[in-house]
Every structure is written in structure tokens, then in C-alpha cells.
Scaffold this motif. Sequence first.
Motif, PDB file in Angstrom:
ATOM      1  N   ASN A   1      -1.241  -2.377  -1.722  1.00 27.23           N
ATOM      2  CA  ASN A   1       0.043  -1.693  -1.753  1.00 27.23           C
ATOM      3  C   ASN A   1       1.062  -2.669  -2.359  1.00 27.23           C
ATOM      4  O   ASN A   1       0.777  -3.863  -2.453  1.00 27.23           O
TER       5      ASN A   1
ATOM      6  N   CYS B   1       1.438  -6.757   2.835  1.00 23.05           N
ATOM      7  CA  CYS B   1       2.530  -5.791   2.805  1.00 23.05           C
ATOM      8  C   CYS B   1       2.997  -5.515   4.238  1.00 23.05           C
ATOM      9  O   CYS B   1       2.371  -5.922   5.209  1.00 23.05           O
TER      10      CYS B   1
ATOM     11  N   PRO C   1       0.573   3.394  -4.709  1.00 21.98           N
ATOM     12  CA  PRO C   1       1.523   3.029  -3.642  1.00 21.98           C
ATOM     13  C   PRO C   1       2.439   4.181  -3.238  1.00 21.98           C
ATOM     14  O   PRO C   1       2.817   4.292  -2.081  1.00 21.98           O
TER      15      PRO C   1
ATOM     16  N   VAL D   1      -5.152   1.007  -1.312  1.00 21.66           N
ATOM     17  CA  VAL D   1      -4.658   1.603  -2.549  1.00 21.66           C
ATOM     18  C   VAL D   1      -5.636   1.279  -3.683  1.00 21.66           C
ATOM     19  O   VAL D   1      -5.829   0.114  -4.032  1.00 21.66           O
TER      20      VAL D   1
ATOM     21  N   TYR E   1      10.343   1.580   0.325  1.00 21.47           N
ATOM     22  CA  TYR E   1       9.551   0.457  -0.189  1.00 21.47           C
ATOM     23  C   TYR E   1      10.174  -0.862   0.238  1.00 21.47           C
ATOM     24  O   TYR E   1      11.274  -0.894   0.775  1.00 21.47           O
TER      25      TYR E   1
END
Lengths: 197, 197
Positions: free
Chosen positions: A61, A68, A87, A105, B2
Motif C-alpha cells: 500500500n 503503512c 491502493p 496490494v 491517505y
Amino acid sequence: MYEGAIQDLIDELGRLPGVGPKSAQRIAFHILQSDKVDVNRLAGALTRVKEQVRFCDTCFNVAESEKCRICRDPRRTDELICVVEEPKDVIAIEKTGEFRGRYHVLGGAINPLDGIGPDQLRIRDLMTRLAGGTVKEIILATDPNTEGEATATYLALLIKPMGLSVTRLASGLPVGGDLEYADEITLGRAFEGRRAV
Amino acid sequence: MYEGAIQDLIDELGRLPGVGPKSAQRIAFHILQSDKVDVNRLAGALTRVKEQVRFCDTCFNVAESEKCRICRDPRRTDELICVVEEPKDVIAIEKTGEFRGRYHVLGGAINPLDGIGPDQLRIRDLMTRLAGGTVKEIILATDPNTEGEATATYLALLIKPMGLSVTRLASGLPVGGDLEYADEITLGRAFEGRRAV
């Protein structure tokens, strides 16, 4: 058509996905009339993305460090992995609030016409994660289109022999939609996947 | 949604005209996957526009020096001035290849609701140009909408007493269009402006 810098900007903007010549021109004149501070903030955000954003070492990701935010979160279970293409699919699933496992991912879907086979995706890394033995269930959440289905089928064949539970997201009618406007394939899938009430 | 830099970029892109949240996300991921050289070229084009682009001292078109390319061109006649709202209108007219005079860019149209009156536009500068005595005809090429028509009417009242010829671009059916799909006002104008064949 324009002189120097403004034409350069129109050309550069026109290369972005979904930005046609008219939009590029509109954005360029907006930039010309904007505050210098705002323009510099946008230019800075562009260069920072290339400098700071990387991919998570575990799930691939987007991340700003080795792991992450989701892989760092100790409240999530390591027993469930949801496999997605991009993502942005992680964000879409996170918005539902339904999933408390980890992600993987792939970086796309199998698409022989574009030269994307299993080796171009993060499938080997997924197998390494599964070999660890912690994972109990794999949810295949690739897109419900030809490439996504092919990828899910390929992964299922690969993972099932490992004795893990492999599931796929349900296909059916979108909630809030009209039955009348559903395409035949979706409606057919909704029949196939009908449940007792 | 994000982390850090990618979300900053999505936010910044989302502020541009005509770029919604989905497009902003799509462009941001495109940037993330682009070559660093390409991204720096776009960032550079953005900042250069603010540094290098200015407005022509004579006609207020976009320029990179005191006079724009059109005002510098010695092959064009000084006797004709075409008055437009924005620099992009200059480009649209230049593309026709029909006009060999000079331009005057007002910087908008009279719009009392947005607080734009004659003093917010380059009308005083236009009057100074006309006072020189070289100009014989003024073509009012403001947009054929309420604000553009109001601006043209205002300018005509101001300029006619100076003894200059004042014209307005013809309204009528678009070439290659269908009569059936023309709106009533356009079709009405086409009747009004009919010509002997």
C-alpha cells in the motif's frame, strides 16, 4: 498557441489523465490568477509525492515509512488478508468500516494484452506472507471485471492447496439501485448468489 | 484518507477548477507512478507561469514581455481593434485566421452580481487607445450571453459618440449544426440577421 510559459503549462496539464485541452487551458488560467503561495503549495505537493511516498514493505500500500498505517495498527488481526489491485481499493474498503484485517496490494490485475502476468504483480510476496502460517482466510477483492476475475481465479488455484479459506466479494445488485437498470450479468449473478431471508 | 504527501496532493489537485475528488485521486496516483523528470517539469511549469507570464501593456493579453506577440507583429493593422473578455478568446479568434487587426482584452464582462462594473475592466485603457486617433473600427467580441451583451451595449454607447465604426459579431446558427436543435433565441437571432443570397 500561447506564448512561452502559459503554453508549457497547458501542455503539461494536458498530459494528465482525464484532462483535455479545454480543461488544461481553464486550469492554466486559474493558476495564472491564483496566489503565488497557493501555486507553490501545489508545485511542492507534486515534488514531495515523488520524494516521500513509497510502498509498504509488507502489503505494498502507499506509505511514508517501511510499514503503512494499516500494517502498523496493532488492533487489526493478522489472520485475515484482503487482496486488492490498487491502493485506492484499500481506501474504498476502509470506508466501509467492515474489515479489520490486513491488506495486500497486487499493483494491478493479470492482463496479457498489456503484458501483465503474475510476475508483474506482487503475487510472490503474497505467497511469502501466507507461508508464515498466521493467515487463516484470504479475501479476493480484485475488481469484478475480466482482469480482476482472472486474477482471483489464478490466486484461488494457487492458495487453496495451502489449506487456507479463500473467499471472493459477493457480486449482485448495488444497494439503492434499480433492478430495472441492472445489466444482465449483474442480475444473473444476483440470482446465483440469492440468499434465504 | 491517505497518508501525508499523497493526501496533500489529492487535496491540492481537488482545488483546481473541474477536478473532482475522483479525478484528483486518479491524477495523484498517475503522478506517483510517473517519472521524476516529468513531475518536476510539471511543477516547474506551474511556478514559471507565476514568475514569467504578465499582461501586455497595450492590449492586456498574456505576454512574456511589455508587448504581446500580436501587438509586436508589424504586419497587422492598427486601424481595427477587436474587444474580447479573456485571453482565451484571442486564441479562439486567431484560430479562424479571419482577423488581422489588434485586440483589447477587458479581463471579464460587466456583472453587477459578482461586483464587476466598468471600473473593474480595462475599459479606461481602451478609451486611451482610441483617443490616439489611429483606430477606425471597433469589433465587440464579448460573449453572446447576458454579461457579454451588457458589456457590448455599454461600450457601444461609450464609443459611438467618438465617430468610430462599432460592430458586434453576428449571432446565428452554428455552421454544421441542426436547425432543429438550435434554441429559440439563437434561431430568432438567425432570422433577424438573415441575408440575401
